[in-house]
Design an enzyme around this catalytic site. Structure first.
Site, short mmCIF file in Angstrom:
data_model
loop_
_atom_site.label_atom_id
_atom_site.label_comp_id
_atom_site.label_asym_id
_atom_site.label_seq_id
_atom_site.Cartn_x
_atom_site.Cartn_y
_atom_site.Cartn_z
N LYS A 155 37.58 71.34 33.86
CA LYS A 155 38.18 70.49 35.01
C LYS A 155 38.33 71.23 36.16
CE LYS A 155 40.76 67.50 31.74
NZ LYS A 155 42.09 66.85 31.61
N HIS B 124 46.98 67.20 27.87
CA HIS B 124 45.71 66.51 27.46
C HIS B 124 44.58 67.62 27.25
CE1 HIS B 124 47.35 62.77 29.57
NE2 HIS B 124 47.78 62.81 28.28
N GLU C 14 34.70 72.68 52.19
CA GLU C 14 34.03 72.43 51.08
C GLU C 14 34.79 72.37 49.86
OE1 GLU C 14 30.75 75.17 51.05
OE2 GLU C 14 29.77 74.23 52.49
N ASP D 69 51.76 59.38 25.49
CA ASP D 69 52.07 60.95 25.78
C ASP D 69 53.63 61.28 24.75
OD1 ASP D 69 49.83 61.21 27.02
OD2 ASP D 69 50.78 61.73 29.15
N GLN E 105 31.68 63.84 35.85
CA GLN E 105 32.47 62.67 36.21
C GLN E 105 33.30 63.21 37.16
OE1 GLN E 105 33.43 60.72 32.30
NE2 GLN E 105 35.70 60.31 32.92
N HIS F 4 45.97 70.23 29.41
CA HIS F 4 46.33 70.31 30.83
C HIS F 4 47.20 69.07 31.20
CE1 HIS F 4 45.19 68.27 34.93
NE2 HIS F 4 45.57 69.37 35.48
N ARG G 144 40.89 67.49 65.99
CA ARG G 144 40.34 66.61 65.42
C ARG G 144 40.83 66.23 63.89
NH1 ARG G 144 34.16 67.55 65.32
NH2 ARG G 144 35.26 69.66 64.96
N TYR H 289 39.89 64.78 39.78
CA TYR H 289 39.40 66.14 39.11
C TYR H 289 37.98 65.88 38.60
CZ TYR H 289 41.49 63.64 35.02
OH TYR H 289 41.62 62.77 34.04
#
Length: 186
Positions: A71, A61, A28, A169, A46, A118, A23, A131
């Site tokens: 994160k 960043h 998780e 950036d 968030q 990051h 399938r 993230y």
């Protein structure tokens, strides 16, 4: 244990157990008990998702207190080179770069604690990145490091003439001149 140490204190690769059959698959992506068992006690507040095309470089960043963020990064579609830089003063790995390919196929995730810059580059035609963050976005607390800082010497695994970088950036400072209140607490 589904966590792999990266050589940079606190920065971990998470490889979930994937169950596949005719399938499709199930896994998780986040389980508070499993992450807590590895010492990761974040309360994520968030979720962010981005879609980018080949050659996009986002980053490097980070946010500073009181909105410094940890994160948990994963890829839903395509593949990226995910990059984290230890910017914690006093860290034995200060200024060290860790890069890993995260993809929809390999299902690996990168846990990035506060005190790391990051960014990522898109290696596939399109990539969707999701993230989790343990602090809310704050424009006033957002900072960064230029993607091509010579001291970091990051190989983004794309030809730089094909790189697509935001105006924001392109004007970030180098590591030596960035806003950096982070201290290593080993």
């Amino acid at each position: 244990m589904p966590f792999i140490e990266t050589g940079l204190p606190g920065l971990l690769v998470f490889e979930p157990m994937v169950f596949e059959d005719s399938r499709g698959f199930f896994f998780e992506a986040y389980n508070q008990k499993i992450f807590g068992g590895a010492g990761i006690e974040c309360q994520f507040v968030q979720d962010n998702q981005s879609r980018s095309t080949y050659g996009v470089i986002r980053g490097l960043h980070y946010q500073v207190a009181p909105f410094a963020q940890a994160k948990l990064v994963r890829v839903l579609v395509g593949s990226i080179l995910d990059v984290a830089v230890d910017i914690r003063k006093g860290s034995p790995t200060f200024g060290k770069v860790f890069a890993i390919e995260l993809s929809a196929d390999n299902k690996k995730q990168l846990f990035i604690p506060a005190g790391f810059a990051h960014g990522f580059s898109v290696l596939s035609e399109v990539a969707e990145v999701m993230y989790k963050c343990d602090q809310f976005y704050s424009k006033a607390n957002e900072h960064g490091i230029i993607y091509n800082d010579a001291t970091l010497n990051i190989d983004w695994q794309i030809p730089l003439e094909k790189a697509i970088i935001s105006d924001k950036d392109l004007v970030l400072p180098g590591l030596a001149n960035c806003v950096n209140p982070f201290e290593f607490k080993g």
